[in-house]
Design an enzyme around this catalytic site. Sequence first.
Site, PDB file in Angstrom:
ATOM      1  N   GLU A 148      -5.483  -8.431  -0.364  1.00  0.00           N
ATOM      2  CA  GLU A 148      -6.220  -8.119   0.873  1.00  0.00           C
ATOM      3  C   GLU A 148      -7.673  -7.904   0.498  1.00  0.00           C
ATOM      4  O   GLU A 148      -7.978  -6.999  -0.294  1.00  0.00           O
ATOM      5  CB  GLU A 148      -5.679  -6.859   1.566  1.00  0.00           C
ATOM      6  N   GLU A 198       0.830  -1.229   0.000  1.00  0.00           N
ATOM      7  CA  GLU A 198       0.000   0.000   0.000  1.00  0.00           C
ATOM      8  C   GLU A 198       0.859   1.271   0.000  1.00  0.00           C
ATOM      9  O   GLU A 198       0.651   2.171   0.829  1.00  0.00           O
ATOM     10  CB  GLU A 198      -0.966  -0.006   1.198  1.00  0.00           C
TER      11      GLU A 198
HETATM   12  O1  AHR Z   1      -5.272  -5.882   6.915  1.00  0.00           O
HETATM   13  C1  AHR Z   1      -5.131  -4.767   7.758  1.00  0.00           C
HETATM   14  C2  AHR Z   1      -4.399  -3.614   7.066  1.00  0.00           C
HETATM   15  O2  AHR Z   1      -5.190  -3.151   6.014  1.00  0.00           O
HETATM   16  C3  AHR Z   1      -3.076  -3.935   6.425  1.00  0.00           C
HETATM   17  O3  AHR Z   1      -2.001  -3.872   7.310  1.00  0.00           O
HETATM   18  C4  AHR Z   1      -2.959  -2.869   5.391  1.00  0.00           C
HETATM   19  O4  AHR Z   1      -2.202  -3.282   4.279  1.00  0.00           O
HETATM   20  C5  AHR Z   1      -4.385  -2.541   5.029  1.00  0.00           C
HETATM   21  O5  AHR Z   1      -4.619  -1.181   5.031  1.00  0.00           O
END
Ligand code: AHR
Length: 500
Positions: free
Chosen positions: A292, A173
């Site tokens: 994610e 990210e």
């Molecule tokens: O999954 C929780 C968080 O969400 C992670 O650390 C990050 O990559 C995302 O913003």
Amino acid sequence: MQFASLTVDPAFRIGEVDPRLYGSFVEHLGRCVYEGIHEPGHPEADEHGFRRDVAALTRELGVPIVRYPGGNFVSGYHWEDGIGPVADRPTRIDLAWRTIEPNHVGVDEFQRWAGSVGAETMMAVNLGTRGIDAARNLVEYCNHPSGTYWSDRRRANGAADPYAIKVWCLGNEMDGPWQIGHKTAVEYGRLAAETGKAMRLVDPSIELVACGSSSLAMPTFGSWEATVLAETYEVADYVSMHAYYQERDGDRDSFLASAVDMDAFIDAVVATADHVRAVGRHRKRINISFDEWNVWYQTRFAGEKNLDIEQTPRLIEDVYSVTDAVVVGDLLISLLRHADRVRIGCQAQLVNVIGLIMTEPGGPAWRQSSYHPFALTSRHGRGTVLRLEPTSPVYETAAHGPVPVLDAVAVQGEDSVVLFAVNRDQRQELTLDVDLRALPSLAVAEHVALFDDDPDAVNDATNPDRVTPRRLDPPKADGGRVQAVLPPLSWNMIRLTTAR
Ligand code: AHR
């Protein structure tokens, strides 16, 4: 009663399911690692301190790949802190989650745990506070056989054979202002390209994931992907996608249509990647690592800046309802529908932190409601995804406009077709007419559904099986047609196998 219909025809294929679509994610965050997968002293702990009960639930879940060690955590992480004798490892402050990190679990321990649950590791490198050197050294530590400084350090730490870690994330990210070492697209793209180049010089067999946007809502979405891929196209194999969904302001109709948003997001990233391919006259295609995704009630989380620095805090431990589980099942339908381009998926996260599995220290481990559609889809959604063109009633949503009540996908295996279907209507049953004329030997082996009179019901430590899938009477196949009834607000798996 409402009616929908679809035709299953093996001639119309989307693509093969890459088993890595069913990956998960373990971050050094809250109680995911410590008190999650690892808890020395727990009655279920093995000789390395890993909980056997959590490992068994993970094996049952069926996750062939697990992303590690972050997440935002990785952007300040020194992987060297987590190797060698545990007593000698430094205790640090993790600035991503303002947490004390004891470094009791590092690369070697995680790799051992992943092997024990039948998963490969998907390793992320720190492109926030670090860069080329730390990343290429980590590849050497993990993947080089022997005879060099870092590979011999691994051997000295007990792993004679290289780990052969295949998939590597070039940071996490990096478009997000919250990220330690946040960068512009050009800054990140150049660093990712040069880091990936060096990593691949150490091990040419690795696959690399460049960071896409943190979400569709990012102001730089689209231009970020275009710039980053222009810089990294030669070195990257995948661009990452992240998406979290939640019910907002009681608008359950919109929440139940979250997969519509995921569909649009994937289509936009694929289009952007293919645009960069065309402009650059590239031959290869960049695929998607949706590394994610989940339901996450982010509005309940006050933000990492407000955290006191402590060890093993209870962070982001969302408890999931029947409704949340139906949405999770539908997000898997969206991922499957894009199986030709989405090759890797990582549900975030495995344990405690927006987890499929919950634990209590010294106590039990149990399955959240969302565990069930994930486990069943991972077990049965293997093979070739078939293109469906359902006809369905439509309902109005505030967030997504008109949305079909039915969402469905079909996966053809060796002697089976498995239909995954969601009825988004909160009040009415949906009769689904399935045309199977192209596959006349199929009959319904089982119809399993997740639904409940109370769509807010959850599992917890005292009632861990309050929400489980139920077997419904399997509908009969008649003249190449099957009629199944999908309960209101339900996720369904209808497994058709060759009649013997
Ligand atoms: O999954 C929780 C968080 O969400 C992670 O650390 C990050 O990559 C995302 O913003």
